[in-house]
Design a protein around this motif. Structure first.
Motif, short mmCIF file in Angstrom:
data_model
loop_
_atom_site.label_atom_id
_atom_site.label_comp_id
_atom_site.label_asym_id
_atom_site.label_seq_id
_atom_site.Cartn_x
_atom_site.Cartn_y
_atom_site.Cartn_z
N MET A 24 -3.08 -1.29 3.61
CA MET A 24 -4.48 -0.59 3.80
C MET A 24 -4.74 -0.79 5.50
O MET A 24 -6.18 -0.63 5.53
CB MET A 24 -5.56 -1.35 2.82
N GLY A 25 -3.95 -1.33 6.19
CA GLY A 25 -4.11 -1.45 7.45
C GLY A 25 -5.09 -2.72 7.69
O GLY A 25 -5.94 -2.75 8.92
N ARG A 26 -5.12 -3.65 6.95
CA ARG A 26 -5.70 -4.91 7.16
C ARG A 26 -5.39 -5.71 7.80
O ARG A 26 -3.80 -5.92 7.74
CB ARG A 26 -6.21 -5.50 5.67
N ASP A 27 -5.65 -6.58 8.88
CA ASP A 27 -5.29 -7.49 9.57
C ASP A 27 -4.81 -8.64 8.93
O ASP A 27 -5.60 -9.49 8.41
CB ASP A 27 -6.18 -7.65 10.72
N MET A 28 -3.51 -8.80 8.85
CA MET A 28 -2.90 -10.11 8.25
C MET A 28 -3.50 -11.44 8.65
O MET A 28 -3.57 -12.40 7.88
CB MET A 28 -1.45 -10.12 8.16
N LEU A 29 -3.66 -11.55 9.95
CA LEU A 29 -3.92 -12.83 10.72
C LEU A 29 -5.55 -13.21 10.29
O LEU A 29 -5.59 -14.10 9.83
CB LEU A 29 -4.01 -12.52 12.22
N ALA A 30 -6.42 -12.25 10.05
CA ALA A 30 -7.48 -12.70 9.62
C ALA A 30 -7.50 -12.58 8.30
O ALA A 30 -8.23 -13.65 7.80
CB ALA A 30 -8.32 -11.16 9.95
N ARG A 31 -6.73 -11.88 7.31
CA ARG A 31 -6.61 -12.42 5.93
C ARG A 31 -6.21 -13.65 5.77
O ARG A 31 -6.45 -14.39 5.04
CB ARG A 31 -5.99 -11.38 5.34
N THR A 32 -5.05 -14.10 6.40
CA THR A 32 -4.50 -15.37 6.45
C THR A 32 -5.55 -16.47 6.70
O THR A 32 -5.78 -17.51 5.83
CB THR A 32 -3.22 -15.53 7.02
N LEU A 33 -6.13 -16.29 7.87
CA LEU A 33 -7.23 -17.31 8.26
C LEU A 33 -8.33 -17.43 7.10
O LEU A 33 -8.84 -18.66 6.77
CB LEU A 33 -7.74 -16.84 9.50
N THR A 34 -8.85 -16.39 6.63
CA THR A 34 -9.99 -16.50 5.57
C THR A 34 -9.62 -17.14 4.32
O THR A 34 -10.01 -17.91 3.87
CB THR A 34 -10.55 -14.98 5.27
N GLU A 78 -10.21 -9.59 -5.33
CA GLU A 78 -11.07 -9.11 -4.01
C GLU A 78 -11.01 -10.32 -2.88
O GLU A 78 -11.40 -9.83 -1.69
CB GLU A 78 -12.38 -8.77 -4.31
N GLN A 79 -10.94 -11.56 -3.29
CA GLN A 79 -11.12 -12.55 -2.12
C GLN A 79 -9.55 -13.01 -1.57
O GLN A 79 -8.52 -12.83 -2.45
CB GLN A 79 -11.45 -13.86 -2.89
N PRO A 80 -9.30 -12.78 -0.45
CA PRO A 80 -8.29 -12.92 0.24
C PRO A 80 -7.76 -14.30 0.51
O PRO A 80 -7.54 -14.96 1.30
CB PRO A 80 -8.38 -12.42 1.76
N ALA A 81 -7.44 -14.88 -0.79
CA ALA A 81 -7.10 -16.13 -0.99
C ALA A 81 -5.53 -16.01 -0.68
O ALA A 81 -4.99 -15.25 -1.06
CB ALA A 81 -7.22 -16.85 -2.49
N ILE A 82 -4.64 -17.37 -0.28
CA ILE A 82 -3.53 -17.29 0.17
C ILE A 82 -2.54 -16.99 -1.17
O ILE A 82 -1.81 -15.80 -1.01
CB ILE A 82 -2.90 -18.68 0.53
N GLY A 83 -2.95 -17.35 -2.40
CA GLY A 83 -2.35 -16.95 -3.60
C GLY A 83 -2.53 -15.27 -3.93
O GLY A 83 -1.45 -14.77 -4.13
N VAL A 84 -3.50 -15.02 -3.65
CA VAL A 84 -3.92 -13.22 -3.87
C VAL A 84 -2.89 -12.43 -2.92
O VAL A 84 -2.27 -11.52 -3.29
CB VAL A 84 -5.26 -12.85 -3.72
N ILE A 85 -2.86 -13.06 -1.56
CA ILE A 85 -2.20 -12.37 -0.66
C ILE A 85 -0.54 -12.46 -0.93
O ILE A 85 0.13 -11.37 -0.99
CB ILE A 85 -2.20 -13.06 0.81
N LEU A 86 -0.13 -13.46 -1.51
CA LEU A 86 1.25 -13.57 -1.75
C LEU A 86 1.94 -12.94 -3.00
O LEU A 86 2.85 -12.44 -3.09
CB LEU A 86 1.65 -15.10 -1.95
N SER A 87 0.67 -12.84 -3.92
CA SER A 87 1.12 -12.10 -5.31
C SER A 87 0.97 -10.56 -4.84
O SER A 87 1.97 -9.80 -5.41
CB SER A 87 0.24 -12.61 -6.54
N GLU A 88 0.00 -10.20 -4.06
CA GLU A 88 0.04 -8.77 -3.73
C GLU A 88 1.14 -8.26 -3.09
O GLU A 88 1.89 -7.39 -3.16
CB GLU A 88 -1.18 -8.47 -2.92
#
Lengths: 330, 274
Positions: free
Chosen positions: B58-68, B219-229
């Motif tokens: 979706m064009g979201r910056d992974m660095l920002a998502r990871t930090l959040t 909806e929350q960019p938790a690490i677990g969510v990022i990895l499962s997506e």
């Protein structure tokens, strides 16, 4: 012999009580859940279009309206008679679902359990015998890194490297897609289990390695090792004869205690590799509010864990004659 | 190198690790808006100088998502580790001081909690609290206390048998005073080290349970969510979606482990040589 029997029966009684506690705790937790099984499994849109009779039927199926105590006692009565109820998601007897899944999981877990135990013991003995040297530092660093790495991420990375980039191994499942059950051979199953088993083997290594290292380092400073050195025994013989024998006992306990950890790891690893094992069934049961199945899995896995501890207790006496005699005297 | 003794090194390492963690937490909180911003002109970019961790579908910056996600993990880790350590402290001291049936009951509870495979227990607890944030916090906090409670119970039992405590009792020193003057100073370092060493576990289990779908909402960019997506996109070669977020999680956990180790060094200098 009599004290052994008393010891064993006391342990078994305690185990049975603990299992009862586990089932009650799991049941209460699931009952306390505010998640409505109808909402999660049927969906809001479908529920809206249903008649009251259909709704009643569904509520009856998912057991929403019965009082908790009655449900628990009913479950317990059936369980003692060997009937674990029917899975609401799979629509099969829970015992059958668990049996099938356990077959897939069990040897995955057994492989990982043996490998992690042997690897952990070897690394621990190596590090403890060479305390402060490069080997020790390397092993400690490796263990720290390993215990800080989530098993499922390790699985994802291995998946990317071996399945996507190199294409050596399959991406998931336990058998090739679209093949009928009769033509699946053992080699197919092995081929599909390599990655999950490998990932799972990494969990549990760190704990046993670090404990063994500490124990081994203590032994290397003991008087009998000093005396063995003075007699001119080689380092190899000291480690094998004096070190390993004393280290193996705590290692056995730890290794049996790590069954719970391996099971937890298998839940995650099976999810990553879509491996149809017990862990994946547990996740599905949890997400789908399948109370009988989740309850069954919890009790069976707790029984496996307690069984492991029990075997460790018995092995203690077998491995170490001092404990046997100590128990006879006491 | 004489003035660089182990204690000073430990303090400096500790400060550095704390600083990095605070930095990550702050950066994550600041990047929260950026983490949610979608831009379809830049989707599925591999890591580059502009987007160090790449972008997702979706064009979201992974660095920002990871930090959040990391800052979320750190906050949940702090909360759950503190709660579970407090439970451990209360139950451990209670069972050691009261003895008798209370001791038996606590020991039985410990055996019970340790008997259910950890992930399964966190799953059940999270379900009981309705998943989401409350589910994760309750699940991780209520399942991590047994090992520390056992340690504290053993420690208190040992202290109770110590000669100076028994002497103080015979001299008629009040129980409160004994607890404050003789027990607490011994117990606190042990407790804090135990507390800090709970963080890595808490963070890893938070990520695991979220990954399985029992934790924070998608909806929350938790690490677990990022990895499962990311699992859906890994097979098409988008390795950066999983590799970097997981690697940074490992980094954060290592930092917490380092802090625990340095604290132990400072409070129990003798234990370093074991």
């Amino acid at each position: 012999m009599k004290h052994r029997l008393i010891f064993t029966s006391k342990k078994l009684l305690r185990m049975a009580l603990l299992l009862l506690g586990v089932s009650l705790a799991a049941f209460l937790l699931m009952c306390a859940s505010p998640l409505d099984p109808l909402q999660t499994n049927v969906g809001q849109a479908a529920l809206g279009t249903m008649s009251q009779e259909q709704l009643d039927q569904l509520e009856d199926y998912w057991g929403v309206n019965d009082p908790p105590l009655q449900r628990y006692l009913g479950w317990l009565g059936d369980f003692i008679r060997g009937d674990m109820g029917t899975s609401l998601l799979y629509r099969q007897p829970v015992g059958q679902v668990i049996g099938q899944r356990l077959q897939n999981s069990l040897w995955l877990m057994a492989f990982a359990w043996v490998v992690s135990g042997v690897l952990g013991l070897t690394l621990g003995v190596l590090a403890g015998a060479n305390r402060g040297k490069l080997v020790d530092k390397a092993v400690r660093g490796y263990c720290l890194l390993l215990s800080s790495t989530p098993a499922f991420w390790l699985g994802l990375v291995l998946l990317v490297v071996f399945a996507v980039w190199l294409g050596w191994l399959p991406i998931g499942l336990s058998v090739p897609i679209g093949m009928d059950a009769a033509s699946v051979t053992l080699s197919h199953r092995l081929y599909h289990a390599i990655l999950p088993a490998l990932t799972l083997s990494f969990t549990g290594v760190a704990g046993i390695a670090m404990h063994t290292r500490e124990k081994m380092a203590d032994i290397m400073e003991s008087d009998y090792v000093l005396f063995a050195r003075a007699r001119g025994e080689s380092a190899r013989s000291i480690v094998l004869r004096h070190g390993l024998r004393n280290v193996i006992l705590p290692a056995i306990t730890l290794q049996f205690a790590s069954i719970s950890e391996i099971f937890g790891g298998s839940v995650l690893v099976e999810q990553v590799f879509s491996y149809p094992g017990l862990g994946q069934a547990a996740v599905n049961a949890g997400l789908g509010s399948d109370l009988p199945l989740l309850l069954g899995i919890t009790v069976v896995s707790a029984a496996i864990v307690f069984g492991g501890n029990f075997i460790a207790d018995l092995l203690y006496g077998v491995v170490d004659p001092r404990i046997r005699r100590g128990a006879a005297r006491g | 190198m004489n003035h660089w003794n182990g204690r000073k090194r430990a303090v400096i390492l500790l400060a550095a690790a704390l600083l990095v963690l605070c930095g990550v937490a702050a950066a994550g909180a600041l990047a929260a808006d950026q983490a949610a911003a979608t831009d379809f002109t830049r989707k599925n970019l591999a890591p580059s100088p502009a987007f160090l961790f790449g972008t997702d579908w979706m064009g979201r910056d992974m660095l920002a998502r990871t930090l959040t996600g990391l800052s979320l993990s750190i906050r949940i880790g702090l909360l759950t580790a503190a709660v579970s350590a407090l439970i451990a402290l209360c139950l451990g001291t209670l069972s050691a001081t009261l003895g008798g049936w209370a001791d038996g009951a606590v020991s039985w509870c410990i055996d019970l909690v340790m008997g259910i495979p950890h992930i399964l227990l966190v799953m059940l607890l999270s379900l009981a609290f309705g998943k989401g944030f409350a589910g994760v916090v309750a699940g991780v906090a209520l399942s991590h206390w047994p090992s520390l409670a056992r340690v504290i119970r053993g420690e208190v039992l040992q202290l109770k048998g110590a000669v100076y405590v028994q002497t103080a009792e015979k001299l008629g020193v009040s129980r409160l005073r004994i607890a404050r003057r003789h027990l607490l100073p011994h117990l606190l370092p042990q407790f804090f080290v135990g507390l800090v060493l709970q963080f890595p576990h808490a963070i890893l289990h938070e990520a695991s349970i979220t990954f399985l779908g029992f934790g924070l909402s998608p909806e929350q960019p938790a690490i677990g969510v990022i990895l499962s997506e990311s699992m859906k996109y890994l097979t098409t070669g988008k390795w950066w979606l999983a590799v970097f977020p997981g690697l940074s999680l490992v980094g954060v956990v290592l930092l917490f482990a380092a802090i625990g180790e340095q604290l132990r060094r400072m409070w129990h200098p003798a234990s370093v040589h074991q």
